[in-house]
Write a protein that holds these residues in place. Sequence first.
Motif, PDB file in Angstrom:
ATOM      1  N   MET A 226       0.833  -1.197   0.000  1.00  0.00           N
ATOM      2  CA  MET A 226       0.000   0.000   0.000  1.00  0.00           C
ATOM      3  C   MET A 226       0.873   1.253   0.000  1.00  0.00           C
ATOM      4  N   LYS A 227       0.509   2.222  -0.820  1.00  0.00           N
ATOM      5  CA  LYS A 227       1.306   3.427  -0.995  1.00  0.00           C
ATOM      6  C   LYS A 227       1.180   4.380   0.197  1.00  0.00           C
ATOM      7  N   PHE A 228       2.192   5.209   0.309  1.00  0.00           N
ATOM      8  CA  PHE A 228       2.166   6.335   1.234  1.00  0.00           C
ATOM      9  C   PHE A 228       1.036   7.288   0.861  1.00  0.00           C
ATOM     10  N   ASN A 229       0.273   7.730   1.855  1.00  0.00           N
ATOM     11  CA  ASN A 229      -0.839   8.664   1.637  1.00  0.00           C
ATOM     12  C   ASN A 229      -0.311  10.088   1.734  1.00  0.00           C
ATOM     13  N   SER A 230      -0.208  10.752   0.596  1.00  0.00           N
ATOM     14  CA  SER A 230       0.360  12.101   0.576  1.00  0.00           C
ATOM     15  C   SER A 230      -0.594  13.138   1.156  1.00  0.00           C
ATOM     16  N   MET A 231      -1.865  12.791   1.263  1.00  0.00           N
ATOM     17  CA  MET A 231      -2.845  13.748   1.790  1.00  0.00           C
ATOM     18  C   MET A 231      -2.687  13.909   3.301  1.00  0.00           C
ATOM     19  N   ASP A 232      -2.654  12.783   4.022  1.00  0.00           N
ATOM     20  CA  ASP A 232      -2.538  12.884   5.478  1.00  0.00           C
ATOM     21  C   ASP A 232      -1.146  12.508   5.980  1.00  0.00           C
ATOM     22  N   ARG A 233      -0.193  12.309   5.041  1.00  0.00           N
ATOM     23  CA  ARG A 233       1.203  12.018   5.360  1.00  0.00           C
ATOM     24  C   ARG A 233       1.339  10.721   6.171  1.00  0.00           C
ATOM     25  N   THR A 234       0.522   9.729   5.844  1.00  0.00           N
ATOM     26  CA  THR A 234       0.552   8.466   6.570  1.00  0.00           C
ATOM     27  C   THR A 234       1.306   7.414   5.774  1.00  0.00           C
ATOM     28  N   ILE A 235       2.269   6.763   6.424  1.00  0.00           N
ATOM     29  CA  ILE A 235       2.983   5.646   5.813  1.00  0.00           C
ATOM     30  C   ILE A 235       2.185   4.366   6.061  1.00  0.00           C
ATOM     31  N   HIS A 236       1.955   3.623   4.993  1.00  0.00           N
ATOM     32  CA  HIS A 236       1.218   2.362   5.107  1.00  0.00           C
ATOM     33  C   HIS A 236       2.157   1.176   4.866  1.00  0.00           C
TER      34      HIS A 236
END
Length: 552
Positions: free
Chosen positions: A259-269
Amino acid sequence: MTIMKRFWVLTLIVLTNSMTLMAQPKVNGIIPFLDSSTGRSLLSIDKSLWEKDYTAYITSNEEKEQTITIDGKTVNETLYTFFNIDADSHFYISMQSKEEITTQDLSFTFLPIMHIEGDFGYDYCNATVTFQNPSEPPIIMNALIKWRGGTTNASGKNKRNYKIKFIDDKGEKKDYRFFGLRKDNVWILDAGQVDLSRVRNRAAADLWNDFAHKPYYINEEPEALSASRGEFVELFVNNRYQGVFNMCEPIDRKQMKLMKFNSMDRTIHGGLWKSTGWGYGTFWDKPDEYDNTSEKWNVFEVKYPEVDDLCPTDYSTLYNAIDFVCSSTNEEFADYADEYFDIPVLIDYYIFCNILNAFDICGKNIYWAVYDKMTSKKLTPAMWDLDCTVGQNYTNNPLRPDYVKPNTDILYPTKIIYRLVELDVNGFNTQVAERYSSLRNEHLSAVNLIDRYSKLIKMLMNSGAASREEQRWSCDSDISGLTLNLQDELEYITEWIEARCIHLDKTWLETSCIVDHYFNTMPSYTINIYGQPVNDDYKGVVIINGRKVIRK
């Protein structure tokens, strides 16, 4: 290979790289790849034409008047029949004008051919890549290319591995699809540098993809893979023939479908790490503190998210898993091991290491991945660097030490496996024995294993690539001056697999044997050979505190 249609216009276009700075023939509009140091050229044709007659239209890449002859027969702009093309076929081509005479010795292959041109080194450089699939027009691509590898990338190496990043005219990444595999801009050219068969890496990765359990998140990501895929090509570098290469996909986030890094909330998955040494990569010791701003920690390199793309990255999932293995009580480990690790895949990894004697992936050279740390901390492994398998050492001096012989045991590839066996977590030993027994009747039968290696080696032999490889690299320092002979190596691999299966069946077909043969002989100290503890009087390569030492 799927390529954008606009590239097909290259059918009759003269290539503009340095291969065409001299008069050359065109065979059905395609210029053969020429080794300027030997005058030998190579053209890829469809396998359906092999061992048959091939009729082609012969022209020149130059407009000036000249006489073209093949084996003494004039063929200027006429059809010519190459009779009974096979691995031994050679055709002498002469092109004579008023100014010059050029000659070349033409052979054919049914493998794809690649030519890379640039000033290569340890750092990426701009390069031009020409790729010709059998009987298809060549395509020309821009790329960034560098040498790659660990010990294979040391000073003085000759048959180099390469990492390719394709780019467009503006320097932006550009994806290509080869062999029907993934469409991407990053590809690896694996040289099989020390492997006397040149096929071990490819054969072992294909074996893993075929038999191993899929990662625990396969229902969410049905296309996830935990090893590379690829095909063999014949490579030219700067107009010099370089032999057989395994052109393959890398192990990365895309291959494993993390799962990709969420650039919107800066969450690493998702997270991905590679162990490059035998220190904490084998999970034997309590780890030191990590630095999320560094691309390396202890023996690990972070592969996703990379610090160049996202800083800080996150080592915490990996760190916590190592700490759990090294610090948990027996009760804690037995209760929670399956929350930290993908147990079905680890069972297959344990069997895989042993059936191939894959000592070089006992902790080192393993990728560890988490799909989404926000929902599960579970790690699953991915396989890489499998040339040191089936009786092959990582160096050919010595060529076949005791630890590559078919009767050598890999006790525990990592401490994870050691504790799973020791505590027989959830009937782990029974699961291993039953899984091994099942696989030995199918994917891991001696007949099927031998057939896997035989098909690849015979493909290289039948295409003529084996002979060209042997001529190019026999007696090279990369193989300690030894002579390459793929037929001899096939016979060695066949005998090794037969002996290996007999040996393992004695200790793996009964559940009790796994415990008796492995755990009860386990020494209690930390000096080890590739993650496996050894006696004080052991002579050879050992790992002490993460460092490789030769004991004499």
